[in-house]
Design a protein around this motif. Sequence first.
Motif, PDB file in Angstrom:
ATOM      1  N   ASP A 154      75.362  52.341  74.444  1.00 52.40           N
ATOM      2  CA  ASP A 154      75.819  53.010  73.218  1.00 52.40           C
ATOM      3  C   ASP A 154      76.787  52.128  72.445  1.00 52.40           C
ATOM      4  N   GLN A 155      77.675  51.453  73.156  1.00 52.17           N
ATOM      5  CA  GLN A 155      78.641  50.558  72.503  1.00 52.17           C
ATOM      6  C   GLN A 155      77.920  49.407  71.797  1.00 52.17           C
TER       7      GLN A 155
ATOM      8  N   VAL B 125      74.833  49.384  70.649  1.00 55.03           N
ATOM      9  CA  VAL B 125      74.119  49.940  69.495  1.00 55.03           C
ATOM     10  C   VAL B 125      75.100  50.220  68.358  1.00 55.03           C
ATOM     11  N   ARG B 126      76.277  50.770  68.671  1.00 54.04           N
ATOM     12  CA  ARG B 126      77.286  51.050  67.623  1.00 54.04           C
ATOM     13  C   ARG B 126      77.746  49.769  66.930  1.00 54.04           C
ATOM     14  N   ARG B 127      77.848  48.674  67.673  1.00 50.77           N
ATOM     15  CA  ARG B 127      78.327  47.401  67.114  1.00 50.77           C
ATOM     16  C   ARG B 127      77.231  46.615  66.390  1.00 50.77           C
ATOM     17  N   THR B 128      75.991  47.028  66.571  1.00 48.57           N
ATOM     18  CA  THR B 128      74.868  46.310  65.973  1.00 48.57           C
ATOM     19  C   THR B 128      74.553  46.919  64.606  1.00 48.57           C
TER      20      THR B 128
ATOM     21  N   GLY C 120      71.672  49.152  64.178  1.00 45.03           N
ATOM     22  CA  GLY C 120      71.797  50.463  64.794  1.00 45.03           C
ATOM     23  C   GLY C 120      70.858  50.733  65.962  1.00 45.03           C
ATOM     24  N   ARG C 121      70.384  49.676  66.610  1.00 48.04           N
ATOM     25  CA  ARG C 121      69.484  49.859  67.750  1.00 48.04           C
ATOM     26  C   ARG C 121      69.461  48.598  68.591  1.00 48.04           C
TER      27      ARG C 121
END
Length: 171
Positions: A126-127, A129-132, A135-136
């Motif tokens: 999740d971390q 994905v949040r930083r990308t 969004g995936r």
Amino acid sequence: MLAEWRSVDVLVNNAGVARDGILAMFSDDDSDTVIDLNLKATVHVTKQVVRNMLAHGGGRIVNISSITGLTGYRGLSVYGATKAALDGFTRGLAREMGSRRITVNSIASGYLKTEMSHGLDDGQLDQIVRRTPAGRLGEPEDIARAVEFLVDERNDWITGQVLVVDGGLTA
């Protein structure tokens, strides 16, 4: 291996293994495993294929590295070192082979939905994905499309480059 085919037009060095852990506690066996597969095997296979490409007038080589080799990540220093070495190998070999119609490039992959990310827990994923910005996590197909681009004969002016394919994570 090469005796089965007359020529090899494309080599994608995609084999890789990661072992995580703080260097002070990292076993020599784990270091050897990561270095042997990620770096030494790539050099050995590439040497054999380059000989064939030289004899047949050219080819395309794509090394799959990692953003870990560009930015560094805690617990992945040995893995990151091998991937950074692949990028250096890419640049040097591109200079050696450029006049011989052989292009050599690298793709620095971000986090993908593969076996290598299965060891991460849901919080870690999740971390990431949040930083990308995209969004995936990436899919193997994202890397495959970049490989297709680099091996396309129309792109013979691109060599010695590291193409970052990470959904914007290192932007």
